[in-house]
Scaffold this active site. Structure first.
Site: not given
Ligand code: ARG
Length: 462
Positions: A27, A114, A159-160, A281, A287, A289, A294, A321, A326, A329
């Site tokens: 990651s 974790n 409205t509408h 454009s 134009k 825009n 948008e 966990y 993972q 994120k």
């Molecule tokens: N890179 C992992 C994550 O984002 C970190 C936690 C990993 N924990 C584990 N038990 N492998 O979730």
């Protein structure tokens, strides 16, 4: 353990991972964004380990100083992140070991990745709640300036998307100030709820070391430690609440953006967007825009997509966990980046935008926008029940429409043909200015009411 095996956890492994295993497992390409939070968390943890006598003061000092060096290396921009080291946590720790040697190995006492990642990510999302609030406040101020400039400019209320009743420009701008006010308060609520520390939950069950979770919580600006170690490592509600709040906010921005797109068209001409927030454009020279509007209109797509994505990752996961988490994120990063960009772009557009009071007024004066005022007049002055007044007014709208006129253009005789009790006093309520001025009920569109709300918000945002 062979030389190929992972240096952080490879004790029981005879071989290193397949390249594809490494690719799906790592990651670091994205969680390097958590470097600052990771190092902050580790520094707090090390200080606590020393304060509780779990490691020596000297080791803690070496760790804490080494971590600052790692942070400055990362922020310097040429840190050699390693995929073999999987994630930000192990990349930082491995570099710390190179820098300070043996004490680095003591940092992970009474901790797991974790609770570490749960802590880092919470700190990151908490910052984003603050950033979102501040972006919203700035945008609200731009809306307030527009509202103040045109507190009594008359425009059609829809409205509408059909002309409904005249309203004021200030009133319309202030509607968005209210919406954004709720958005800011949602981010504030989410922040308050997420402000508990997972650190010290360790892998899932807590630890046998005499740690002080209160101390690390306070050091990281949390209100308190989370009360259940299983929940602490399994929970991603904070990210979901952030994304949910971001989705609602992006939906609001999308509605405003849509209005800007419509209003800036040649058919409406309610507003002129600045060159700074428009594009041309490549084929049509005339134009201009509203691309920024948008794009802001579209941002809800990916932000809501991230929200649905994370809900789908989290649903059905058994405690505690799982590596699935993972996947929490990247979409949060993307949603946060795009929300901040959308807020800034909307603020820029509004600050630069010029409204056209003449076009607003002309549009407000067409489309029988004061028909309700006529019906209300019949109730008030001629004592008609509202339903009958509505009917009489409808027949006058039909008459005006058949003659290609608007209501104020009808003669008094024509008015009387619909109901004998109509007098020329009726013309007063058919003008759009009188119409908006009359709507003085709390929260109504009368300029005096709008100014009350502008003053309240100016105070609140100062
Ligand atoms: N890179 C992992 C994550 O984002 C970190 C936690 C990993 N924990 C584990 N038990 N492998 O979730």
């Amino acid at each position: 353990m062979t030389d190929d095996a992972n240096q952080m956890w490879g004790g029981r492994f005879a071989a290193g991972p397949d390249a594809i295993m490494e690719a799906i497992n790592a990651s670091i390409s994205f969680d390097q964004r958590l470097a600052r939070q990771d190092i902050e968390g580790s520094r707090a943890h090390a200080a606590m380990l020393a304060a509780t006598g779990i490691i020596t003061d000297n080791d803690a000092k070496a760790i804490r100083e080494g971590l600052l060096t790692v942070l400055s290396e990362i922020e310097g921009g040429n840190f050699p992140f390693s995929i073999a080291l999987e994630d930000i946590h192990m990349n930082v720790e491995a570099r710390l070991k190179e820098l300070v040697g043996e004490p680095a190995g003591r940092l992970h006492t009474a901790r797991s990745r974790n609770d570490q990642v749960a802590t880092d990510f919470r700190l990151w999302v908490r910052d984003q709640c603050d950033a979102a609030k501040s972006g919203i406040r700035t945008l609200q101020k731009a809306l307030l300036s527009q509202a103040e400039a045109g507190a009594d400019w008359v425009m059609p209320g829809f409205t509408h998307l059909q002309t409904a009743q005249p309203v004021t420009w200030g009133h319309h701008m202030m509607a968005y100030v209210e919406m954004l006010g709720r958005d800011a308060s949602r981010f504030g609520d989410a922040r308050a709820r997420m402000n508990e520390s997972p650190l010290g939950a360790a892998a899932l069950a807590g630890t046998s070391f005499p740690i002080d979770r209160e101390a690390t919580a306070i050091a990281l600006g949390f209100d308190r430690p989370m009360a259940n170690s299983l929940d602490a490592v399994a929970d991603r509600d904070f990210a979901l609440e952030f994304l949910s709040s971001a989705s609602i906010c992006a939906m609001h921005l999308s509605r405003l953006a849509e209005e800007l797109v419509i209003w800036s068209s040649a058919q409406f001409r309610f507003v002129t967007m600045s060159d700074r927030f428009s594009t041309g454009s490549s084929i049509m020279p005339q134009k201009k825009n509203p691309d920024a509007a948008e794009l802001v209109r579209a941002k809800i797509g990916r932000i809501l997509g991230a929200t649905v994505g994370l809900f789908t990752v989290m649903k059905g996961l058994p405690l505690t966990y799982s590596k699935d988490m993972q996947e929490d994120k990247e979409q949060v990063f993307d949603a946060a980046d795009n929300l901040m960009l959308a807020l800034a772009a909307m603020e820029g557009m509004l600050a630069d935008m010029t409204a056209n009071p003449g076009a607003l007024r002309a549009a407000a004066s067409s489309g029988f926008s004061t028909a309700t005022d006529l019906a209300d007049w019949l109730v008030r002055e001629a004592g008609l029940p509202f339903r009958e007044a509505h009917h009489v007014t409808g027949s006058l709208v039909a008459l005006a429409e058949s003659e290609g006129k608007d209501l104020p253009d009808l003669t008094l005789d024509q008015m009387k043909s619909a109901h004998a009790s109509i007098t020329d006093g009726v013309y007063e309520v058919l003008g759009v200015d009188n119409s908006v001025r009359s709507r003085t009920s709390y929260g109504g569109t009368a300029p005096e009411q709008v100014r009350v709300q502008i003053a309240r918000w100016k105070e609140a945002l100062s």
